[in-house]
Enzyme design. Structure first.
Site, short mmCIF file in Angstrom:
data_model
loop_
_atom_site.label_atom_id
_atom_site.label_comp_id
_atom_site.label_asym_id
_atom_site.label_seq_id
_atom_site.Cartn_x
_atom_site.Cartn_y
_atom_site.Cartn_z
CG HIS A 263 -1.75 -1.18 1.43
ND1 HIS A 263 -2.84 -1.50 0.64
CD2 HIS A 263 -1.67 -2.18 2.36
CE1 HIS A 263 -3.39 -2.60 1.06
NE2 HIS A 263 -2.72 -3.04 2.09
O1 RIB Z 1 -5.50 -0.32 4.45
C1 RIB Z 1 -4.11 -0.25 4.25
C2 RIB Z 1 -3.50 0.83 5.10
O2 RIB Z 1 -3.74 0.52 6.48
C3 RIB Z 1 -1.98 0.91 4.96
O3 RIB Z 1 -1.56 2.22 5.19
C4 RIB Z 1 -1.48 0.03 6.06
O4 RIB Z 1 -0.18 0.39 6.52
C5 RIB Z 1 -2.50 0.31 7.14
O5 RIB Z 1 -2.10 1.52 7.79
#
Ligand code: RIB
Ligand code: CA
Length: 313
Positions: free
Chosen positions: A243
């Site tokens: 992500h």
């Molecule tokens: O849903 C994904 C996000 O939530 C990313 O930033 C992961 O690190 C968590 O913080």
């Protein structure tokens, strides 16, 4: 072109860690003013430790690290140890950090940086719940017109939610904060699950970090091996969605991405859809467009960028 001034606001998180490393590996492009920890994937004591662990893995004890908010603006904290482990950065045992945590509160640091730099020259990069950003806006509304851009990882539309059927974790943890940010009028670029679920940590991609044959490469592999297990089991996918580095990749190579400038609003009332990013992708309302909502990414180009830059650390 001088490097772009950024502040990373983060809840490490193995994927946050790679985002921070990517920023640190790009000094010609990015001037990292500081890193602010927020409660999210883990509690604040863990996330403020983790940002310093990450900086020490990169041999960057000079980076200014701050602790921000320890819980959402108006809700109890929800964490994600089931994904990231008890420390938030499980996968490999690393020494406790010895670099200092700055004494200033992270929210005050964000306010001070925006007030002390020329307007439209500082970009905020939230990688976790938006608590610190929204608290800074609420405490000091004068900073809002000073923000160059907010590029955040959060939300979902076509990909739907990951922590509830409707909501992505970062938005769900503090939907009131997200609502403040999305209504602020600040130039906003959103990197949702629609993008991040297209950049999976496949074996080939993890092996590229293993091939560094360095301590950093081995740490990255250990983090990714731990991080991906949850999503591989949940989705049956060939790796986990990486992500947060997508936010930094947008700053470095925006041509890797595509999306639309649309209206995106946050559900803050319905228990069923709390934290949903309601994205008017097809323009079916007359709501004011407020966000560049990204949808697609050139995955191999992203990993080529990430691998090349991290190999320089
Ligand atoms: O849903 C994904 C996000 O939530 C990313 O930033 C992961 O690190 C968590 O913080
Ligand atoms: Ca995160």
């Amino acid at each position: 072109m001088p490097p772009r001034k950024i502040i990373i606001d983060t809840d490490p998180g193995q994927d946050d860690a790679l985002a921070i490393l990517l920023a640190l590996a790009s000094p010609d492009d990015l001037d990292l003013l500081g890193i602010v920890a927020v409660a999210g994937n883990a509690t604040l004591p863990q996330t403020q430790r983790n940002i310093r662990v990450i900086c020490e893995v990169a041999n960057r004890r000079d980076v200014k690290c701050f602790a921000g908010s320890d819980k959402p603006m108006s809700r109890p904290l929800l964490t994600a140890e089931h994904v990231h482990g008890a420390t938030g950065l499980d996968g490999i045992d690393l020494p406790e950090p010895t670099m200092p945590l700055q004494p200033q509160h992270g929210v005050d640091f964000i306010i001070d940086m925006l007030r002390s730099h020329e307007a439209d020259t500082v970009t905020l990069c939230p990688l976790g719940p938006l608590t610190n950003i929204a608290t800074a806006m609420a405490r000091a509304p004068d900073i809002i017109p000073c923000i160059q851009e907010i590029v955040l990882m959060g939300g979902a539309y076509f990909e739907v939610g990951n922590i509830t059927p409707a909501a992505e974790f970062n938005i769900y943890v503090d939907p009131e904060a997200a609502d403040i940010v999305f209504r602020s009028g600040v130039k906003l670029t959103v990197v949702p699950l629609d993008v991040t679920h297209k950049v999976l940590t496949t074996k080939t991609r993890i092996d590229a970090f293993r091939a560094f044959r360095t301590h950093l490469g081995d740490v990255v592999v250990a983090w990714l091996d731990f991080f991906e297990r949850f999503d591989v089991q949940k989705y049956g996918s060939d790796g986990g969605p990486l992500h947060d580095p997508c936010v930094i990749a947008w700053l470095l190579e925006p041509h890797l991405f595509s999306g639309r400038f649309i209206n995106v609003e946050i559900e803050t009332q319905s228990p069923l859809t709390l934290g949903m990013t309601v994205a008017d992708w097809w323009g079916v309302t007359d709501r004011t467009r407020n966000a560049m909502f990204l949808k697609d990414i050139h995955a191999d180009g992203f990993y080529a960028l990430l691998t090349d830059r991290l190999s320089r650390l």
